[in-house]
Design an enzyme around this catalytic site. Structure first.
Site, PDB file in Angstrom:
ATOM      1  N   ASP A  74     -12.146   7.967  43.878  1.00  0.00           N
ATOM      2  CA  ASP A  74     -12.129   9.559  42.972  1.00  0.00           C
ATOM      3  C   ASP A  74     -11.476  10.119  42.405  1.00  0.00           C
ATOM      4  O   ASP A  74     -10.518   9.745  41.785  1.00  0.00           O
ATOM      5  CB  ASP A  74     -12.225  10.849  44.270  1.00  0.00           C
ATOM      6  CG  ASP A  74     -12.832  12.307  44.056  1.00  0.00           C
ATOM      7  OD1 ASP A  74     -13.651  12.387  42.463  1.00  0.00           O
ATOM      8  OD2 ASP A  74     -12.995  12.789  44.403  1.00  0.00           O
ATOM      9  N   GLY A  75     -11.696  10.393  41.133  1.00  0.00           N
ATOM     10  CA  GLY A  75     -10.780  11.830  40.119  1.00  0.00           C
ATOM     11  C   GLY A  75     -11.222  10.580  38.805  1.00  0.00           C
ATOM     12  O   GLY A  75     -11.032  10.839  37.790  1.00  0.00           O
TER      13      GLY A  75
ATOM     14  N   GLY B  82     -13.694  11.056  36.916  1.00  0.00           N
ATOM     15  CA  GLY B  82     -14.633  12.501  36.337  1.00  0.00           C
ATOM     16  C   GLY B  82     -12.616  13.152  35.215  1.00  0.00           C
ATOM     17  O   GLY B  82     -13.142  13.366  33.637  1.00  0.00           O
ATOM     18  N   ARG B  83     -11.921  13.929  36.236  1.00  0.00           N
ATOM     19  CA  ARG B  83     -10.953  14.112  36.062  1.00  0.00           C
ATOM     20  C   ARG B  83     -10.188  13.634  35.132  1.00  0.00           C
ATOM     21  O   ARG B  83      -9.619  14.244  33.699  1.00  0.00           O
ATOM     22  CB  ARG B  83     -10.251  14.721  36.981  1.00  0.00           C
ATOM     23  CG  ARG B  83     -11.024  15.899  37.816  1.00  0.00           C
ATOM     24  CD  ARG B  83     -10.071  16.657  39.071  1.00  0.00           C
ATOM     25  NE  ARG B  83     -11.065  15.443  40.068  1.00  0.00           N
ATOM     26  CZ  ARG B  83     -10.568  14.946  41.073  1.00  0.00           C
ATOM     27  NH1 ARG B  83      -9.911  15.671  41.774  1.00  0.00           N
ATOM     28  NH2 ARG B  83     -10.822  15.085  41.783  1.00  0.00           N
TER      29      ARG B  83
ATOM     30  N   ARG C 204     -16.702  11.586  30.727  1.00  0.00           N
ATOM     31  CA  ARG C 204     -16.331  11.064  32.327  1.00  0.00           C
ATOM     32  C   ARG C 204     -16.795   9.713  31.982  1.00  0.00           C
ATOM     33  O   ARG C 204     -16.904   9.128  32.916  1.00  0.00           O
ATOM     34  CB  ARG C 204     -17.619  11.611  33.062  1.00  0.00           C
ATOM     35  CG  ARG C 204     -17.321  13.135  33.567  1.00  0.00           C
ATOM     36  CD  ARG C 204     -18.716  14.391  34.347  1.00  0.00           C
ATOM     37  NE  ARG C 204     -18.415  13.734  35.291  1.00  0.00           N
ATOM     38  CZ  ARG C 204     -17.276  14.199  36.479  1.00  0.00           C
ATOM     39  NH1 ARG C 204     -16.416  14.823  35.959  1.00  0.00           N
ATOM     40  NH2 ARG C 204     -18.047  13.279  37.467  1.00  0.00           N
TER      41      ARG C 204
ATOM     42  N   HIS D 212     -15.171   7.063  34.584  1.00  0.00           N
ATOM     43  CA  HIS D 212     -15.634   5.628  35.252  1.00  0.00           C
ATOM     44  C   HIS D 212     -16.041   3.912  35.384  1.00  0.00           C
ATOM     45  O   HIS D 212     -15.593   3.020  35.730  1.00  0.00           O
ATOM     46  CB  HIS D 212     -17.328   5.945  35.743  1.00  0.00           C
ATOM     47  CG  HIS D 212     -18.087   7.115  36.395  1.00  0.00           C
ATOM     48  ND1 HIS D 212     -17.149   7.451  37.403  1.00  0.00           N
ATOM     49  CD2 HIS D 212     -18.941   8.162  35.685  1.00  0.00           C
ATOM     50  CE1 HIS D 212     -17.686   9.015  37.562  1.00  0.00           C
ATOM     51  NE2 HIS D 212     -18.589   8.972  36.674  1.00  0.00           N
TER      52      HIS D 212
ATOM     53  N   TRP E 294     -26.459  12.104  43.540  1.00  0.00           N
ATOM     54  CA  TRP E 294     -27.905  12.133  42.620  1.00  0.00           C
ATOM     55  C   TRP E 294     -28.353  12.865  41.813  1.00  0.00           C
ATOM     56  O   TRP E 294     -29.092  13.765  40.933  1.00  0.00           O
ATOM     57  CB  TRP E 294     -29.342  11.747  44.153  1.00  0.00           C
ATOM     58  CG  TRP E 294     -28.818  10.354  44.189  1.00  0.00           C
ATOM     59  CD1 TRP E 294     -28.783   9.775  45.489  1.00  0.00           C
ATOM     60  CD2 TRP E 294     -29.900   9.202  43.672  1.00  0.00           C
ATOM     61  NE1 TRP E 294     -29.234   8.939  45.051  1.00  0.00           N
ATOM     62  CE2 TRP E 294     -29.460   7.917  44.457  1.00  0.00           C
ATOM     63  CE3 TRP E 294     -30.013   9.340  41.546  1.00  0.00           C
ATOM     64  CZ2 TRP E 294     -30.050   6.574  43.882  1.00  0.00           C
ATOM     65  CZ3 TRP E 294     -30.866   7.408  41.587  1.00  0.00           C
ATOM     66  CH2 TRP E 294     -30.287   6.200  42.392  1.00  0.00           C
TER      67      TRP E 294
ATOM     68  N   ARG F 170     -26.463  15.057  40.501  1.00  0.00           N
ATOM     69  CA  ARG F 170     -25.037  15.016  38.579  1.00  0.00           C
ATOM     70  C   ARG F 170     -26.421  14.891  37.565  1.00  0.00           C
ATOM     71  O   ARG F 170     -27.230  14.267  37.804  1.00  0.00           O
ATOM     72  CB  ARG F 170     -24.392  13.896  38.545  1.00  0.00           C
ATOM     73  CG  ARG F 170     -23.027  13.730  39.933  1.00  0.00           C
ATOM     74  CD  ARG F 170     -21.620  12.962  39.503  1.00  0.00           C
ATOM     75  NE  ARG F 170     -21.412  13.155  40.461  1.00  0.00           N
ATOM     76  CZ  ARG F 170     -19.583  12.554  40.898  1.00  0.00           C
ATOM     77  NH1 ARG F 170     -18.942  12.056  39.786  1.00  0.00           N
ATOM     78  NH2 ARG F 170     -18.765  12.909  41.760  1.00  0.00           N
TER      79      ARG F 170
ATOM     80  N   LEU G 202     -11.770 -12.303  52.109  1.00  0.00           N
ATOM     81  CA  LEU G 202     -12.424 -11.420  52.068  1.00  0.00           C
ATOM     82  C   LEU G 202     -13.907 -10.546  51.389  1.00  0.00           C
ATOM     83  O   LEU G 202     -14.606 -11.050  51.351  1.00  0.00           O
ATOM     84  CB  LEU G 202     -11.486 -10.535  50.688  1.00  0.00           C
ATOM     85  CG  LEU G 202     -11.715  -9.044  50.346  1.00  0.00           C
ATOM     86  CD1 LEU G 202     -10.796  -8.353  51.407  1.00  0.00           C
ATOM     87  CD2 LEU G 202     -11.254  -8.613  49.067  1.00  0.00           C
TER      88      LEU G 202
ATOM     89  N   LEU H 291     -13.642  13.393  53.308  1.00  0.00           N
ATOM     90  CA  LEU H 291     -14.818  12.524  53.292  1.00  0.00           C
ATOM     91  C   LEU H 291     -15.264  12.557  52.349  1.00  0.00           C
ATOM     92  O   LEU H 291     -16.438  11.482  52.705  1.00  0.00           O
ATOM     93  CB  LEU H 291     -14.574  11.804  55.205  1.00  0.00           C
ATOM     94  CG  LEU H 291     -13.315  11.409  56.123  1.00  0.00           C
ATOM     95  CD1 LEU H 291     -13.143  11.078  57.082  1.00  0.00           C
ATOM     96  CD2 LEU H 291     -12.341  10.464  55.027  1.00  0.00           C
ATOM     97  N   SER H 292     -15.753  13.469  52.524  1.00  0.00           N
ATOM     98  CA  SER H 292     -17.235  13.243  51.403  1.00  0.00           C
ATOM     99  C   SER H 292     -18.787  12.298  52.180  1.00  0.00           C
ATOM    100  O   SER H 292     -19.021  11.778  50.904  1.00  0.00           O
ATOM    101  CB  SER H 292     -17.115  13.652  49.833  1.00  0.00           C
ATOM    102  OG  SER H 292     -16.092  14.112  49.848  1.00  0.00           O
TER     103      SER H 292
HETATM  104  C1  IPE Z   1     -16.977  11.154  46.902  1.00  0.00           C
HETATM  105  O1  IPE Z   1     -16.475  11.612  45.738  1.00  0.00           O
HETATM  106  C2  IPE Z   1     -17.911   9.992  46.866  1.00  0.00           C
HETATM  107  C3  IPE Z   1     -17.660   8.615  45.592  1.00  0.00           C
HETATM  108  C4  IPE Z   1     -16.682   8.548  45.481  1.00  0.00           C
HETATM  109  C5  IPE Z   1     -18.289   7.851  45.241  1.00  0.00           C
HETATM  110  P1  IPE Z   1     -17.250  13.229  45.035  1.00  0.00           P
HETATM  111  O2  IPE Z   1     -16.724  13.293  43.642  1.00  0.00           O
HETATM  112  O3  IPE Z   1     -18.763  13.172  44.888  1.00  0.00           O
HETATM  113  O4  IPE Z   1     -16.898  13.895  45.671  1.00  0.00           O
HETATM  114  P2  IPE Z   1     -17.749  15.565  46.291  1.00  0.00           P
HETATM  115  O5  IPE Z   1     -18.178  15.777  45.692  1.00  0.00           O
HETATM  116  O6  IPE Z   1     -15.576  16.051  45.925  1.00  0.00           O
HETATM  117  O7  IPE Z   1     -16.630  15.846  47.759  1.00  0.00           O
HETATM  118  C1  IPE Z   2     -15.227   9.214  41.973  1.00  0.00           C
HETATM  119  O1  IPE Z   2     -15.070  10.556  40.347  1.00  0.00           O
HETATM  120  C2  IPE Z   2     -16.621   8.242  41.852  1.00  0.00           C
HETATM  121  C3  IPE Z   2     -18.217   8.716  41.903  1.00  0.00           C
HETATM  122  C4  IPE Z   2     -18.413   9.765  41.966  1.00  0.00           C
HETATM  123  C5  IPE Z   2     -19.090   7.929  41.342  1.00  0.00           C
HETATM  124  P1  IPE Z   2     -16.011  11.232  40.604  1.00  0.00           P
HETATM  125  O2  IPE Z   2     -16.664  10.929  39.137  1.00  0.00           O
HETATM  126  O3  IPE Z   2     -15.934  12.238  41.562  1.00  0.00           O
HETATM  127  O4  IPE Z   2     -14.578  11.925  39.472  1.00  0.00           O
HETATM  128  P2  IPE Z   2     -13.692  13.329  39.443  1.00  0.00           P
HETATM  129  O5  IPE Z   2     -14.219  14.227  40.977  1.00  0.00           O
HETATM  130  O6  IPE Z   2     -15.107  14.346  39.094  1.00  0.00           O
HETATM  131  O7  IPE Z   2     -13.168  13.594  38.873  1.00  0.00           O
HETATM  132 MG    MG Z   3     -15.488  13.652  42.725  1.00  0.00          MG
END
Ligand code: IPE
Ligand code: IPE
Ligand code: MG
Length: 234
Positions: free
Chosen positions: A12-13, A15-16, A25, A29, A61, A63, A123, A187-188
């Site tokens: 995660d992270g 986008g930020r 964004r 990725h 989905w 997004r 692995l 844990l999403s």
């Molecule tokens: C969890 O991240 C899903 C993936 C890393 C693929 P999200 O960015 O979707 O989770 P939330 O929305 O912050 O819970």
């Molecule tokens: C995780 O990064 C990747 C996916 C969910 C596909 P994000 O896209 O959720 O990044 P943030 O949380 O917005 O920073």
């Molecule tokens: Mg995220």
């Protein structure tokens, strides 16, 4: 360093990470795919048995369509770019999730990756795509209900082990360590069944900045934990 048998990562992270750089964004990725390359290699070199990464959730989905299709295009590119090296490193790809709704090119690419690495013995690299822990549990329940309805299964004989065999992770150990980058303490919908006794490590580092050195820090933290599994210290 005692290396966990199964490491799972919520990447995660992205986008930020991109936003901080004034980029779209999708650039995040893209950078995330590069971080993934190094982490897969590090896990393979360290002798981790199973690495599971959360690439796309059943909730993602929601997004914008442009971001969703961009992620799937990157997935196609990832397979095209990495397949050769994954094979050289004896890595076997498995999929967690329902790939039927994916765009054709992405579905084909990941199926090719699974096929092409099926005989590798190093692995096990699980990629969770259109994966949700709850959806996985419902799917398992349906499979067992179907067997019972057909008279092949006595509901009395359903055990935790039998249930686990219906999950995408059948035959694999539960994750010892779940790492979440990007700082969120949740844990999403990731590995809902399998995470029952996983150790959780959250770092504020955004996924594109996560390096093998940071992975080592996570494993060191894991090694300092006292896993009691409901018992008491020996
Ligand atoms: C969890 O991240 C899903 C993936 C890393 C693929 P999200 O960015 O979707 O989770 P939330 O929305 O912050 O819970
Ligand atoms: C995780 O990064 C990747 C996916 C969910 C596909 P994000 O896209 O959720 O990044 P943030 O949380 O917005 O920073
Ligand atoms: Mg995220």
């Amino acid at each position: 360093m005692n290396v966990p048998a199964h490491i799972a990562i919520i990447m995660d992270g992205n986008g930020r990470w991109a936003k901080e750089r004034g980029q779209i964004r999708l650039k995040g990725h893209q950078a995330g795919m590069e971080a993934l390359h190094d982490i897969v290699k590090a896990c393979s070199d360290m002798g981790v048995q199973v690495l599971t990464v959360y690439a796309f959730s059943t909730e993602n989905w929601k997004r914008p369509a442009e971001e969703v299709s961009g992620i799937f295009s990157l997935l196609v590119r990832y397979v095209a770019k990495e397949l050769k090296e994954l094979n050289e490193n004896n890595v076997r790809i498995r999929l967690l999730g329902d790939i039927r709704p994916l765009p054709d090119a992405a579905r084909k690419a990941v199926l090719e990756a699974v096929d092409d690495t099926a005989d590798n013995t190093g692995l096990v690299f699980n990629i969770a795509i259109n994966y949700g822990g709850r959806a996985e549990i419902v799917r398992a329940a349906k499979q067992l209900a179907q067997q019972a309805a057909e008279g092949q299964l006595d509901p009395e004989n359903i055990t935790e082990d039998l249930f686990a065999e219906q999950l995408y992770t059948a035959d694999l150990p539960d994750p010892d360590l779940i790492i979440r980058t990007g700082g969120e303490l949740r844990l999403s919908n990731f590995l809902t069944w399998q995470s029952a006794y996983s150790e959780i490590y959250v770092t504020d580092t955004y996924w594109p900045d996560f390096t093998p050195e940071k992975l080592t820090e996570a494993i060191e933290s894991f090694n300092s934990r006292d896993r009691r599994f409901g018992g008491i210290k020996a």
